[in-house]
Design an enzyme around this catalytic site. Sequence first.
Site, mmCIF file in Angstrom:
data_model
loop_
_atom_site.group_PDB
_atom_site.id
_atom_site.type_symbol
_atom_site.label_atom_id
_atom_site.label_comp_id
_atom_site.label_asym_id
_atom_site.label_seq_id
_atom_site.Cartn_x
_atom_site.Cartn_y
_atom_site.Cartn_z
ATOM 1 N N PRO A 7 0.851 -1.200 0.000
ATOM 2 C CG PRO A 7 0.158 -0.911 2.214
ATOM 3 C CD PRO A 7 0.905 -1.863 1.310
ATOM 4 C CD GLN A 68 -2.261 -0.465 5.662
ATOM 5 O OE1 GLN A 68 -2.110 0.702 5.298
ATOM 6 N NE2 GLN A 68 -1.277 -1.374 5.599
ATOM 7 C CB CYS A 98 1.914 5.422 7.823
ATOM 8 S SG CYS A 98 1.855 7.010 6.957
ATOM 9 C CD GLU A 201 16.020 0.782 -1.283
ATOM 10 O OE1 GLU A 201 16.869 0.728 -2.184
ATOM 11 O OE2 GLU A 201 15.182 1.698 -1.192
#
Length: 321
Positions: A7, A68, A98, A201
Site C-alpha cells: 500500500p 488496511q 506509515c 528496496e
Amino acid sequence: MRIILAPMEGLVDAPIRETLTRVGGIDRCVTEFIRITHGMLPPRVFYKYAPELHNQSMTEAGTPVAVQLLGSDPQQMAVHGVKAVELGAIQVDINFGCPAKTVNRHKGGCVLMREPELMYGIVAAVRQGVPKNVPVTAKMRLGYDDRSMGLACAQALEAAGAEEIVIHARSKVDGYKPPAYWEEVARVREGVNTHVIANGEIWTVADYWRCREVTGCDDVMIGRGLIARPDLARQIRASQRQEVAPDLAWPEVVILIADYAVALQTRLEDRFVTGRIKQWLNYLRGGYAEAEALWPLARKLRDVAPMLACLQQPVRRIRAA
C-alpha cells in the site's frame, strides 16, 4: 513464495492495483489505509478506498485485496474491522508503518511502535471482533526513533493474534533512504513464530533473491519497485521457474499509463489525474530511458487531454496491431 503489492498512500489506489495485477505476477494487494478516529465511518468510505469490495475483494484480474486500517483506538479499530468484513473484506490489515508526520502526529502509523502494548491492544481487539476465518495482519517498520523496537513490537503483534507481519526494513527515522536493513528483518523473524514478510528496496529480480536470502522470508512485499517496473513481479515469477520473461516494452507501459489515466478520470478531478500520472512517470524514469526523455515535457502539462495526447501518440500503431 508470494509477491504482495504494497500500500502506498496517494499512489497505489484501485486503478493502479487493477493495472499492475493485470500485468501479472502479484498474489495479493493491500489498500491505502483507511484512517479510523471516532464515530463509525459510512460504507462509502470503505468503497472509496476498496471498490474491490464490490467484487468479492478481488481486482478484475482475480487478485485478492486486503483492507488496511490505521488508528490508535482499539475499540474503534475493532468495530471498523468488523464493518470491513461485513462489507466483504477477506483480510483486515493494520498499519503500524506509515512514517508521515501528519499521521504520526495524530498517533497513527509508525509512532505506535513506541508503544508495543498499545499495538497489542489494537490487534487483539480487532482479532477478537473479526470472524476467525478472516486473517488479521499487520505492517510495521523496524522501529520509530531507531531500529531497536522491531522484535518487541513483532512479539506484541504475535501475542495479539496477528496471522502475518510485514516488516519494512527501516525505522521511521530512516524514511526511505537506502539501504534496507534486511539483516534486521531476519533477526525479528527468528524471534517470532508468526509468518513474516519482508519489504523494502526490492527494485530488481536480483534484489528479490538477495532479500529472501538475507531475511529468510519466503514472501516479499514490493511497493516502489513495482511502480518503477510494472512487470517486476512477472519477471520474478519467471526467475522462480529458472526462466527469463521478456521485458515489458515502453510502448506497452504507455498503454498502461493511458488506460490508468482514463480510469482515474472517473474518480478524480483532472488536476489530480495529471498529478498521479506525473507521479508514476517519475518512478518510471528509473526503469525506462523513454520515461526520462518524456519527463521534461510531461512535468509541464497541467490538463488531462494534452497529457493523454502526449502518451497515446507513440502507441497508436500498437493498439491497431
